[in-house]
Write an enzyme that holds these catalytic residues in place. Structure first.
Site, PDB file in Angstrom:
ATOM      1  N   LYS A 163      42.964  39.443  35.201  1.00  0.00           N
ATOM      2  CA  LYS A 163      43.498  38.786  36.403  1.00  0.00           C
ATOM      3  C   LYS A 163      42.949  39.402  37.693  1.00  0.00           C
ATOM      4  O   LYS A 163      42.899  38.740  38.708  1.00  0.00           O
ATOM      5  CB  LYS A 163      45.025  38.873  36.406  1.00  0.00           C
ATOM      6  N   ARG A 192      60.353  46.029  38.663  1.00  0.00           N
ATOM      7  CA  ARG A 192      59.789  44.686  38.619  1.00  0.00           C
ATOM      8  C   ARG A 192      60.410  44.019  37.388  1.00  0.00           C
ATOM      9  O   ARG A 192      61.631  44.050  37.259  1.00  0.00           O
ATOM     10  CB  ARG A 192      58.260  44.727  38.609  1.00  0.00           C
TER      11      ARG A 192
HETATM   12  C1  PLP Z   1      48.546  43.424  36.058  1.00  0.00           C
HETATM   13  C2  PLP Z   1      49.276  43.897  34.874  1.00  0.00           C
HETATM   14  C3  PLP Z   1      48.666  44.796  34.009  1.00  0.00           C
HETATM   15  C4  PLP Z   1      47.314  45.392  34.270  1.00  0.00           C
HETATM   16  O1  PLP Z   1      47.321  46.160  35.433  1.00  0.00           O
HETATM   17  P1  PLP Z   1      46.074  47.094  35.815  1.00  0.00           P
HETATM   18  O2  PLP Z   1      46.610  47.995  36.846  1.00  0.00           O
HETATM   19  O3  PLP Z   1      45.021  46.176  36.363  1.00  0.00           O
HETATM   20  O4  PLP Z   1      45.638  47.778  34.585  1.00  0.00           O
HETATM   21  C5  PLP Z   1      49.369  45.168  32.877  1.00  0.00           C
HETATM   22  N1  PLP Z   1      50.588  44.684  32.624  1.00  0.00           N
HETATM   23  C6  PLP Z   1      51.218  43.818  33.448  1.00  0.00           C
HETATM   24  C7  PLP Z   1      52.584  43.329  33.107  1.00  0.00           C
HETATM   25  C8  PLP Z   1      50.574  43.393  34.596  1.00  0.00           C
HETATM   26  O5  PLP Z   1      51.198  42.534  35.421  1.00  0.00           O
END
Ligand code: PLP
Length: 366
Positions: A41, A136
């Site tokens: 993402k 969160r």
């Molecule tokens: C974005 C996200 C990740 C990955 O985060 P990074 O910091 O890019 O490794 C993993 N788990 C969840 C739930 C996320 O929203």
């Protein structure tokens, strides 16, 4: 697609370097019994990158956005695909159609996924999220978590309870420590006791949990991480966490932008100072007359100019407006002129905005 012939600005993505980073992270984690969901993402799931995650040792391709998973399906990739933002009720039909596994924290949504699975004749794996203080997503109350797990296991017969997960260092800036991981394991064990079997996955977080792997302090039962930034950039781990990340390429992504003005100007604005074009009070240091360049790119494209890192020594980002980036080049040894191109390293926020801007071309380096 636009028919404009202009070349700049563009972001180059070096696929060989990205593949190196994926393999390096996957291998380090594998040594410690940890499998990796490759999270795409952070660069808007650039389609050309997706096969790399499929071909590597990642056990799934993950995104917060179903659009990226749909792109991967359209490319003929097999997955498994993981949705890592807890699903909206309105995307449940697409979720079941496109993804194999998702992170969840709402019983109402789990029931809806189960019903949709019935309609589509499918099963869907779920990881229940536990909130350990980052505030969160995730169950806060342990009983609620265990009850949801029992519901999935015993009643929602089209869902497979794959495991439990948590997320740290996102909203609440909470550090992933061995103690936090132990809390997650305790919750996993409470679920295991209630359902009478072991969970397949205990997912310890994203990149912010990777320092525990590097430092070899990750508790043994954590067997899964969801890694985005730490694969694509590795910058935060090096710069903010002080880890030796020399085994990763930090220049998978390169921004190239063109100089549209070079002039000697005062460094302190001349006249009555109010607010800038975004309503913020600017901070300006009077360093006398300085040589400055303006580039044809702006906040619309990268949002945060402080997260752009010029590669050429002596170039310093001063600020930006919607469509202009202003840099100080007084101390630059190179003789720069209008039309020259400057290169920048990206960080997470600039990567996510630039790769999503319709004004910034993408160039894929094979
Ligand atoms: C974005 C996200 C990740 C990955 O985060 P990074 O910091 O890019 O490794 C993993 N788990 C969840 C739930 C996320 O929203």
């Amino acid at each position: 697609m636009s028919s404009l012939e202009k070349k700049y600005p563009y972001v180059e993505v070096d696929l060989k370097k990205l593949r190196h980073n994926i393999d390096a992270v996957v291998n380090i984690c594998k040594e410690q019994g940890i499998s990796i969901a490759g999270v795409v993402k952070g660069f808007n799931g650039i389609p050309e990158t997706l096969p790399l995650y499929q071909e590597s040792g990642c056990t799934s391709i993950a995104s917060s956005r179903l659009e990226h998973i749909e792109d991967a399906r359209n490319l003929g990739l097999e997955g498994p695909f993981m949705l890592i933002r807890i699903p909206m009720l309105s995307e449940v039909p697409d979720l079941v159609r496109l993804a194999d596994i998702s992170l969840n924290s709402e019983v109402e949504v789990l029931r809806a996924i189960n019903e949709e699975c019935k309609k589509q004749g499918k099963t869907h794996k779920v990881i229940l999220m536990a909130d350990l203080g980052d505030l969160r997503e995730g169950f806060w109350d342990v009983d609620d978590l265990v009850n949801a797990a029992v519901l999935v296991e015993k009643e929602l017969d089209h869902l497979i309870l794959e495991g439990i997960g948590t997320n740290l260092g996102c909203y609440g800036s909470i550090v992933a420590t061995p103690e936090k991981m132990e809390e997650l394991i305790q919750r996993a064990e409470a679920i295991e006791k209630a359902i009478g079997r072991q969970l397949n996955i205990i997912s310890g977080g994203g990149t912010t949990s990777f320092p525990l792997v590097i430092n070899r302090t990750m508790p043994e039962r954590i067997n899964h991480l969801r890694m985005g930034e730490g694969i694509a950039l590795g910058k935060d781990l090096a710069d903010l966490w002080g880890l030796d990340m020399s085994f990763l390429h930090k220049d998978v992504f390169t921004l190239r932008a063109q100089i549209i003005e070079i002039k000697d100007k005062p460094s302190y604005p001349v006249g009555e100072i109010f607010v800038d074009c975004f309503g913020n009070k600017g901070v300006y240091e009077d360093r006398g007359i300085r040589r400055r360049a303006i580039l044809g790119i702006g906040k619309v494209d990268f949002c945060l100019d402080s997260q752009l890192e010029p590669r050429l020594p002596g170039v310093e980002v001063l600020g930006s407006s919607s469509d202009h980036l202003i840099v100080d080049i007084q101390d630059c040894k190179e003789e720069l002129k209008v039309g020259d191109i400057l290169e920048f390293d990206l960080r997470y926020s600039t990567m996510v905005f630039l790769t999503g801007s319709r004004y910034v071309r993408l160039e894929i380096k094979q």
